[in-house]
Write an enzyme that holds these catalytic residues in place. Structure first.
Site, PDB file in Angstrom:
ATOM      1  N   HIS A  37       0.788  -1.159  -0.088  1.00 47.23           N
ATOM      2  CA  HIS A  37       0.009   0.185   0.204  1.00 47.23           C
ATOM      3  C   HIS A  37       0.903   1.349  -0.261  1.00 47.23           C
ATOM      4  O   HIS A  37       1.897   0.870   0.176  1.00 47.23           O
ATOM      5  CB  HIS A  37      -0.846   0.330   1.305  1.00 47.23           C
ATOM      6  CG  HIS A  37       0.289   0.374   2.772  1.00 47.23           C
ATOM      7  ND1 HIS A  37      -0.026  -0.705   2.954  1.00 47.23           N
ATOM      8  CD2 HIS A  37       0.765   1.379   3.501  1.00 47.23           C
ATOM      9  CE1 HIS A  37       1.299  -0.263   4.256  1.00 47.23           C
ATOM     10  NE2 HIS A  37       0.783   0.959   4.429  1.00 47.23           N
ATOM     11  N   HIS A 121       5.403   6.464  -1.216  1.00 43.91           N
ATOM     12  CA  HIS A 121       6.737   5.239  -1.094  1.00 43.91           C
ATOM     13  C   HIS A 121       5.397   4.098  -1.272  1.00 43.91           C
ATOM     14  O   HIS A 121       4.359   3.711  -0.226  1.00 43.91           O
ATOM     15  CB  HIS A 121       7.369   4.778  -0.987  1.00 43.91           C
ATOM     16  CG  HIS A 121       7.837   4.996   0.769  1.00 43.91           C
ATOM     17  ND1 HIS A 121       7.535   5.717   1.875  1.00 43.91           N
ATOM     18  CD2 HIS A 121       7.786   3.808   1.787  1.00 43.91           C
ATOM     19  CE1 HIS A 121       6.908   5.362   2.839  1.00 43.91           C
ATOM     20  NE2 HIS A 121       7.248   3.165   3.368  1.00 43.91           N
TER      21      HIS A 121
END
Length: 185
Positions: A37, A121
């Site tokens: 995620h 990220h």
């Protein structure tokens, strides 16, 4: 107590491409598909009342859907010891704006503002206290580039820590047009 965070789940083909990077780094605990995620805001442990307030306030966030892509790799370290490998996400501006909106909602719910700089990220692997040598992995995958995908919403997740690591359960999904909250399926 509920351990919460707000994140975007990349589509299955993007997650599959990220999973294909796993390997070649000694001591790495690679993320599995359910763990991939893009965090917008880590919330941490909150009681049920605060969790409900956060869920309600997230429902008021509105934003224009935008496209992002996976691009490049990097690492985080703690006191000079690498503890995380990640894939970068570009462009950052729209994600940073959405992060700020999520952070403001959390602050309105009584949480302190996010203290760290936001770097979009997707975590690929984590390491124990001994860290890891990641220079070869970073060099090999420096040019990582994926297809664009549309961000049209985000999810409130609960993290449950267990013997085999963290497991994430979607609590609620939110669409870009705000006000439209649905229980996650």
């Amino acid at each position: 107590m509920h351990r919460l965070f707000v994140a975007i789940r990349p589509p299955a083909p993007v997650r599959s491409a990220l999973l294909s990077l796993a390997g070649g780094v000694e001591g790495a605990r690679w993320q599995d598909d359910e763990q991939l995620h893009l965090t917008l805001r880590f919330i941490g442990d909150v009681d049920r009342h605060r969790a409900n307030d956060i869920a309600d306030l997230l429902g008021g966030i509105r934003f224009t859907p935008f496209d992002v892509r996976i691009e490049g790799v990097g690492s985080f370290d703690r006191r000079g010891v690498v503890d995380t490998l990640w894939a970068g996400v570009q462009p950052r501006d729209a994600l940073a704006q959405l992060h700020r909106k999520v952070d403001r909602a959390c602050v309105r719910a009584g949480l302190p503002p996010e203290g760290r700089a936001y770097l979009p990220h997707v975590t690929l692997a984590r390491f124990g206290r001994g860290g890891a040598l990641v220079d070869t992995f970073l060099a090999v995958h420096a040019g990582l580039a994926g297809p664009s995908f549309r961000v049209g919403g985000f999810t409130l997740f609960e993290s449950r820590l267990g013997h085999d690591g963290a497991r994430y359960e979607a609590v609620a999904d939110y669409r870009a047009d705000g006000g439209s909250m649905s229980p996650a399926t």
